[in-house]
Design an enzyme around this catalytic site. Sequence first.
Site, PDB file in Angstrom:
ATOM      1  N   TYR A 196      -2.821 -12.437-100.213  1.00  7.53           N
ATOM      2  CA  TYR A 196      -3.541 -13.254 -99.235  1.00  7.53           C
ATOM      3  C   TYR A 196      -4.545 -14.159 -99.962  1.00  7.53           C
ATOM      4  O   TYR A 196      -4.599 -15.366 -99.713  1.00  7.53           O
ATOM      5  CB  TYR A 196      -4.258 -12.350 -98.225  1.00  7.53           C
ATOM      6  N   SER A 236      -9.847 -19.698 -96.421  1.00  8.40           N
ATOM      7  CA  SER A 236     -10.624 -18.499 -96.124  1.00  8.40           C
ATOM      8  C   SER A 236     -11.722 -18.395 -97.180  1.00  8.40           C
ATOM      9  O   SER A 236     -11.549 -18.893 -98.301  1.00  8.40           O
ATOM     10  CB  SER A 236      -9.715 -17.264 -96.236  1.00  8.40           C
TER      11      SER A 236
HETATM   12  N1  LIG Z   1      -9.902 -13.941 -88.685  1.00  8.91           N
HETATM   13  C1  LIG Z   1     -10.410 -14.033 -89.893  1.00  8.91           C
HETATM   14  O1  LIG Z   1     -11.287 -13.251 -90.277  1.00  8.91           O
HETATM   15  C2  LIG Z   1      -9.964 -15.116 -90.829  1.00  8.91           C
HETATM   16  C3  LIG Z   1     -10.762 -15.384 -91.951  1.00  8.91           C
HETATM   17  C4  LIG Z   1     -10.368 -16.390 -92.825  1.00  8.91           C
HETATM   18  C5  LIG Z   1      -9.214 -17.119 -92.578  1.00  8.91           C
HETATM   19  N2  LIG Z   1      -8.454 -16.834 -91.478  1.00  8.91           N
HETATM   20  C6  LIG Z   1      -7.234 -17.618 -91.285  1.00  8.91           C
HETATM   21  O2  LIG Z   1      -7.249 -18.216 -90.012  1.00  8.91           O
HETATM   22  C7  LIG Z   1      -5.914 -18.321 -89.512  1.00  8.91           C
HETATM   23  C8  LIG Z   1      -5.849 -17.688 -88.126  1.00  8.91           C
HETATM   24  O3  LIG Z   1      -6.187 -16.320 -88.258  1.00  8.91           O
HETATM   25  P1  LIG Z   1      -6.551 -15.404 -86.998  1.00  8.91           P
HETATM   26  O4  LIG Z   1      -7.562 -14.441 -87.425  1.00  8.91           O
HETATM   27  O5  LIG Z   1      -6.788 -16.238 -85.806  1.00  8.91           O
HETATM   28  O6  LIG Z   1      -5.191 -14.579 -86.902  1.00  8.91           O
HETATM   29  P2  LIG Z   1      -4.180 -14.309 -85.711  1.00  8.91           P
HETATM   30  O7  LIG Z   1      -4.882 -14.113 -84.414  1.00  8.91           O
HETATM   31  O8  LIG Z   1      -3.273 -13.233 -86.209  1.00  8.91           O
HETATM   32  O9  LIG Z   1      -3.368 -15.697 -85.630  1.00  8.91           O
HETATM   33  C9  LIG Z   1      -2.397 -16.025 -86.547  1.00  8.91           C
HETATM   34  C10 LIG Z   1      -1.572 -17.158 -85.973  1.00  8.91           C
HETATM   35  O10 LIG Z   1      -0.551 -17.466 -86.945  1.00  8.91           O
HETATM   36  C11 LIG Z   1       0.669 -17.543 -86.267  1.00  8.91           C
HETATM   37  N3  LIG Z   1       1.771 -17.213 -87.156  1.00  8.91           N
HETATM   38  C12 LIG Z   1       1.913 -16.119 -87.967  1.00  8.91           C
HETATM   39  N4  LIG Z   1       3.108 -16.165 -88.583  1.00  8.91           N
HETATM   40  C13 LIG Z   1       3.714 -17.314 -88.164  1.00  8.91           C
HETATM   41  C14 LIG Z   1       4.974 -17.916 -88.426  1.00  8.91           C
HETATM   42  N5  LIG Z   1       5.875 -17.351 -89.258  1.00  8.91           N
HETATM   43  N6  LIG Z   1       5.262 -19.086 -87.815  1.00  8.91           N
HETATM   44  C15 LIG Z   1       4.385 -19.666 -86.965  1.00  8.91           C
HETATM   45  N7  LIG Z   1       3.186 -19.155 -86.671  1.00  8.91           N
HETATM   46  C16 LIG Z   1       2.875 -17.975 -87.261  1.00  8.91           C
HETATM   47  C17 LIG Z   1       0.554 -16.562 -85.096  1.00  8.91           C
HETATM   48  O11 LIG Z   1       1.437 -16.954 -84.068  1.00  8.91           O
HETATM   49  P3  LIG Z   1       2.790 -16.198 -83.627  1.00  8.91           P
HETATM   50  O12 LIG Z   1       2.623 -14.747 -83.909  1.00  8.91           O
HETATM   51  O13 LIG Z   1       2.922 -16.565 -82.175  1.00  8.91           O
HETATM   52  O14 LIG Z   1       3.854 -16.845 -84.455  1.00  8.91           O
HETATM   53  C18 LIG Z   1      -0.888 -16.806 -84.672  1.00  8.91           C
HETATM   54  O15 LIG Z   1      -0.952 -17.901 -83.785  1.00  8.91           O
HETATM   55  C19 LIG Z   1      -5.026 -17.666 -90.549  1.00  8.91           C
HETATM   56  O16 LIG Z   1      -4.495 -18.654 -91.411  1.00  8.91           O
HETATM   57  C20 LIG Z   1      -5.980 -16.765 -91.305  1.00  8.91           C
HETATM   58  O17 LIG Z   1      -5.556 -16.499 -92.614  1.00  8.91           O
HETATM   59  C21 LIG Z   1      -8.806 -15.857 -90.610  1.00  8.91           C
END
Ligand SMILES: NC(=O)c1ccc[n+]([C@@H]2O[C@H](COP(=O)([O-])OP(=O)(O)OC[C@H]3O[C@@H](n4cnc5c(N)ncnc54)[C@H](OP(=O)(O)O)[C@@H]3O)[C@@H](O)[C@H]2O)c1
Length: 253
Positions: free
Chosen positions: A149, A136
């Site tokens: 985080y 991130s």
């Molecule tokens: N959106 C942003 O602004 C942003 C910015 C920087 C980095 N990121 C990173 O990008 C990644 C995806 O984020 P997103 O925004 O797309 O969030 P999101 O929609 O909440 O997706 C998170 C994913 O992680 C999975 N997950 C969470 N806990 C888990 C567990 N214990 N076991 C297996 N899977 C798990 C969820 O699947 P289930 O609930 O089905 O398990 C979901 O598929 C994350 O690593 C986040 O930190 C996001």
Amino acid sequence: MDLSNRTVLIVGGTSGIGRELARRFAAAGSTVAVGGRSPKALSELAEEAFGTISIDVTDGASVATARDFALTRYPELDTVVTMSGVMLLEDLRDPAHFEAAATTIDTNLLGTIRVVDAFTPHLVRRGTGTFVTVTSGIAFLPFPPMPSYAASKAAVHAYSEALRAQLDGTGVGVVELVPPAVATAEQEKVNPHALPLNDFATEVMHLLSQDPTPHEILVKGVLVHRWAERDGTYDELVAQRSQALAMLPSHQG
Ligand SMILES: NC(=O)c1ccc[n+]([C@@H]2O[C@H](COP(=O)([O-])OP(=O)(O)OC[C@H]3O[C@@H](n4cnc5c(N)ncnc54)[C@H](OP(=O)(O)O)[C@@H]3O)[C@@H](O)[C@H]2O)c1
């Protein structure tokens, strides 16, 4: 990287960025399987013809079962994306924050390590393949309302660098995807400036296709975070971002 003929597993692909990248890889011609915990999301994705794998990255036994299933069904698996992550606010003046800290480290950092460990022997045996880890902009420029985080993502950055060095010469590359704020479901509620998911995914796929194994995927919107320390803007930007602490209970009133 040629995106048209990969066999990709996106762990944490049941929503948000992972789900969109799954669609993009499939549209480019790759075979894609998606992992996560949500049965509802997995069955929706199965209806879209994705392979689906139930996995909880906080549970070593679940990761091992998912790995065995994935490699039986996709012996040609060559790309593993460790997308699973939670983004939790923490008020450090309230000791109850520790639960969020533990969940964050267990999912974002140890979860990444569990998945990488599970698939390293397979990829090394193949002699070619790619891990895509996910950090991130916050790994490089902290966002004070989310301390664990930020720590977890800075740790995944450091881990990715060491992993790349240790796998050097095996044919297995390590790509670190560094998203800025992207408008997925959770972010949309709190950050009106988040990058639209479609625009982000388009830029990511473009960057991935440019270079056989880029070390980092940096879309334009994250450069300000990634290079703040080098550019001398770090202190000023951290101070600016600290204004968001007003959203925490102990900073109100
Ligand atoms: N959106 C942003 O602004 C942003 C910015 C920087 C980095 N990121 C990173 O990008 C990644 C995806 O984020 P997103 O925004 O797309 O969030 P999101 O929609 O909440 O997706 C998170 C994913 O992680 C999975 N997950 C969470 N806990 C888990 C567990 N214990 N076991 C297996 N899977 C798990 C969820 O699947 P289930 O609930 O089905 O398990 C979901 O598929 C994350 O690593 C986040 O930190 C996001």
